[in-house]
Design an enzyme around this catalytic site. Structure first.
Site, PDB file in Angstrom:
ATOM      1  N   TYR A   1      50.924  25.937  46.375  1.00  0.00           N
ATOM      2  CA  TYR A   1      49.514  25.549  45.803  1.00  0.00           C
ATOM      3  C   TYR A   1      48.874  26.695  45.477  1.00  0.00           C
ATOM      4  CZ  TYR A   1      50.186  20.719  47.325  1.00  0.00           C
ATOM      5  OH  TYR A   1      50.540  19.488  47.397  1.00  0.00           O
ATOM      6  N   GLY A   2      49.509  27.869  45.145  1.00  0.00           N
ATOM      7  CA  GLY A   2      48.751  29.149  44.716  1.00  0.00           C
ATOM      8  C   GLY A   2      48.483  29.133  42.990  1.00  0.00           C
TER       9      GLY A   2
ATOM     10  N   ASP B   1      48.581  44.450  30.817  1.00  0.00           N
ATOM     11  CA  ASP B   1      47.634  44.940  31.585  1.00  0.00           C
ATOM     12  C   ASP B   1      48.587  45.639  32.912  1.00  0.00           C
ATOM     13  OD1 ASP B   1      47.558  42.801  34.102  1.00  0.00           O
ATOM     14  OD2 ASP B   1      47.669  41.930  31.886  1.00  0.00           O
TER      15      ASP B   1
ATOM     16  N   GLU C   1      42.039  36.632  27.914  1.00  0.00           N
ATOM     17  CA  GLU C   1      41.509  37.473  28.853  1.00  0.00           C
ATOM     18  C   GLU C   1      41.135  38.667  28.254  1.00  0.00           C
ATOM     19  OE1 GLU C   1      43.505  36.328  33.212  1.00  0.00           O
ATOM     20  OE2 GLU C   1      43.901  38.343  32.277  1.00  0.00           O
TER      21      GLU C   1
END
Length: 747
Positions: free
Chosen positions: A334-335, A589, A644
């Site tokens: 559930y991350g 990134d 992002e």
């Protein structure tokens, strides 16, 4: 909803960046009367041969604009004769003469025309050709037509083809099920290999006659090589796992740079009794799937006990799948996960996103859907939830305005072919829901198989000879631009073949021609700056390609990560009507030491659109240093956008788009644009290098009633910096708590 709705997202390091002049030959070509037989090529040999022109198999008329002198009724339109559907037809009024003409979209060197008549056929007719639809030249004439299916040889270069009937065989009108037009178009009779080529050492081909233990051992070996986020994410290993039609009792865990696909013509031709799985596999993942990039599953049925799990981030398409049960898009832990894309897929049970931050589904069928964190978007998908954005954040379009499924490799029992699905308008549901996907296919003998050892020179020689390209898994350095100039060229990659431009060249340029299809490529910027990694159409392109558009699908762009790459632009689209279907353009990134930094992996813009009536379905663009998407063309549409902003802005003074305007919008519509529409768009900031950095807005658009945006949001991840407005001067500043600021519609 996520079981942890208030839990701060663990920032991942990643999400990424996104003019060929056609030398149109005007020479008249004479039909050869049929394609020459393919000659087997020794597997070890892989060099381009001189072109041998032959009559191609691509239907140049398919899906193009057709008109007629008359129709019997609205049920029998001219378009029915070029739709690829043998069950529909054009029928004229009950008089002579009558005609049907098709616009091929651009001048083509013609070789034959195939007419499939209904019972009401012509005994006397001409096939006429023209460059301007005004002056017509007879290319074939008969007074003894026999009906049925007639293939007639023609010659000449023309954009328009007309069937001109002067005498009917029956009292009724003229009636055609299909008109197929074929050209030489530089098609090579013997591209390099046979229809059963050697695909090289990085392609696994499994047969149902092999033991399950043998297959499982190979799958496990591949996974162990490709699974580790710390060591495999920027390695150069690439692999494709292909299953011939049949049933397999195996489980396949899918790691980095791995493509898993069935080799049937339709998904249910290959059945996996087991699982095709992506999860947070490694201890270093800390239960999150936010770096599960660059892997794919396609064209299979899966009987998965307990459901199938596809917990991915970007560049991980799930296409043409038949999941007989549930589909879980989140990690077992559930991350967090940061995906994702599904298309042309059926899931009989529930599809659950749970902790996925955003997701897009196109032309599919779900038993049901559960979940929604920030931005869940659906088009043409039955079983999708109704639009309730922002609470819960679901946005649903009943149909997809324009779509076309990807080209794919299949095995017909004795040889390999590549299937080319037909164009769809206002589509809903999988293309194969009613049987086989409509479309046509090409033999592998018309493809140059690109393998280790190939260079830009050998690849360009194949393209110049009229070959299509089939890229096998590998990393290919290019010291010259790959030039795609022929209409209808197919460039298909499996196993994430990676194209790296050296010495500042642009990696690939596509001419402004009909029907080029690009699928399954990764463009990785070289260490010397390129102006653009991929350019579609030269600057100033103006031709309409509405009947047979160029498509860019599952094509990904990376600036940095493995090496300190540099490219001003990743994807530039000048050709009108282009379909951009699932791209991830990512300025890295995170990555290998020395490959990432504000002055290291430099890149201005991920996507520039100058063509008109371009559509983007599934657009992921991240971390570029200026405007990340610039859309200058009229009539554009975007369904789902995920972004992002750059993490590593050093200070505000270095990142202002204009005097007094902080930062750069993630998505900018040009000031001269008067029509544009977009649905389901999210932009996030995480200015962790300098949290005082601000962007004034995420979306910058002209104030025009026909420039419309629906369901858009901004988020400050872990409250690292802020975005003042969502779109123009509308929308609240991003709040703390990794909570979205939403705008339902604009204006």
């Amino acid at each position: 909803m996520s079981p942890h709705p208030q839990r701060p997202r663990r920032p991942r390091a990643g999400l990424a960046a996104v003019a060929a002049v056609a030398a149109a030959a005007a020479a008249t070509l004479v039909a050869t009367g049929g394609a020459a037989a393919a000659v087997d090529q020794p597997p070890a040999q892989n060099s381009a041969r001189p072109a041998v022109l032959a009559c191609g198999t691509t239907n140049l008329a398919l899906g193009h604009s057709a008109t007629a002198s008359s129709t019997e009724s609205a049920a029998f339109p001219a378009s029915a004769a070029v739709d690829g559907n043998g069950g529909t037809r054009w029928s004229s009024a009950f008089s002579d003469p009558q005609w049907l003409q098709v616009d091929l979209g651009s001048a083509q060197a013609l070789c034959d025309v195939t007419l499939t008549w209904e019972a009401a056929y012509a005994t006397a007719f001409e096939v006429q050709v023209s460059t301007d639809a005004t002056s017509w030249t007879p290319a074939f004439s008969t007074t003894a037509g026999t009906g049925g299916t007639q293939t007639v040889s023609v010659s000449g270069t023309a954009r328009y083809v007309r069937i001109y009937g002067t005498h009917r065989a029956t009292p009724y009108g003229y009636s055609l099920f299909e008109v197929a037009v074929h050209g030489t178009g530089g098609t090579q009779a013997n591209c390099v290999q046979s229809d059963t080529p050697n695909f090289g050492p990085n392609v696994r081909i499994f047969d149902p006659g092999m033991s399950a233990a043998t297959i499982q051992a190979q799958l496990d070996t591949d996974f162990n090589n490709q699974k580790d986020t710390q060591t495999a994410q920027f390695a150069e290993r690439r692999v494709a796992q292909l299953f011939k039609p049949g049933t397999y009792n195996v489980n396949d865990n899918v790691g980095f740079y791995t493509s898993v696909a069935g080799l049937g013509q339709n998904p249910d031709d290959v059945t996996i009794n087991g699982h095709i799985t992506v999860d947070a596999f490694n201890a270093s993942d800390a239960g999150n799937a936010t770096q599960n990039f660059w892997r794919s599953a396609e064209n299979m049925a899966v009987n998965a006990s307990g459901g199938d799990r596809w917990a991915v981030a970007q560049a991980a398409p799930f296409r043409r799948m038949d999941i007989r049960g549930d589909l879980q898009l989140y990690p077992a832990s559930y991350g967090w996960a940061s995906g994702g894309y599904v298309a042309d897929t059926k899931v009989s049970g529930q599809t659950a996103s749970i902790s996925q931050q955003q997701w897009y589904t196109r032309d599919s069928a779900y038993g049901s859907w559960s979940g929604g964190v920030w931005n869940m978007v659906f088009s043409g998908t039955s079983g999708a939830p109704a639009t309730t954005f922002p609470n819960p954040p679901e946005t649903t379009l009943a149909t997809t305005p324009v779509s076309r499924d990807v080209p794919y490799l299949y095995f017909d029992g004795s040889k390999y072919r590549v299937f080319l699905p037909s164009l769809r308008t206002n589509a809903s549901g999988p293309s194969w829901a009613g049987g086989s996907t409509p479309g046509s296919s090409l033999p592998m003998s018309q493809f140059y198989v690109v393998k280790s050892g190939d260079t830009a020179s050998t690849i360009n020689a194949a393209l110049a000879s009229g070959c299509n390209l089939f890229f096998t898994p590998g990393v290919y350095h290019l010291n010259q631009t790959l030039n795609v100039t022929k209409a209808g060229t197919v460039i298909l990659g499996i196993g994430y073949p990676t194209l790296v431009p050296d010495n500042g060249v642009n990696a690939m340029q596509v001419a402004d021609v009909d029907g080029v299809r690009l699928k399954g490529l990764l463009f990785d910027a070289g260490t010397t700056n390129s102006n653009a990694l991929l350019t579609v159409g030269p600057s100033g392109s103006s031709a309409s390609h509405s009947g047979n558009p160029i498509s860019v699908q599952d094509v990904f762009f990376r600036i940095g990560g493995e090496n300190p790459g540099k490219a001003t632009n990743s994807l530039v689209v000048n050709s009108s009507n282009t379909i951009i279907d699932h791209i991830w353009a990512w300025r890295a990134d995170h990555g290998n030491a020395g490959s990432v930094g504000w002055g290291t992996n430099t890149a201005d813009t991920g996507l520039v659109v100058n063509g008109n009536n371009v559509i983007a379905t599934g657009l992921f663009v991240e971390h570029y240093q200026k405007f990340e998407v610039i859309w200058n063309g009229q009539g554009g549409k975007t369904i789902f956008f995920q972004n992002e902003m750059p993490y590593d802005v050093p200070n505000q003074a270095s990142w202002n788009s204009a005097s007094g305007v902080n930062g750069y919008a993630a998505y900018k519509v040009g000031p001269g644009v008067t029509s544009h529409e977009a649905w389901g768009l999210g932009s996030y900031c995480f200015f962790n290098t300098n949290p005082s950095v601000n962007s004034y807005h995420a979306f910058e658009v002209p104030n025009n009633a026909n420039v419309r945006f629906h369901s858009l949001l901004t988020v400050s991840l872990n409250y690292q910096g802020t975005i003042t407005h969502v779109i123009n001067d509308t929308g609240a500043v991003t709040p703390s708590g990794t909570t979205p600021s939403n705008v339902v519609s604009y204006p």
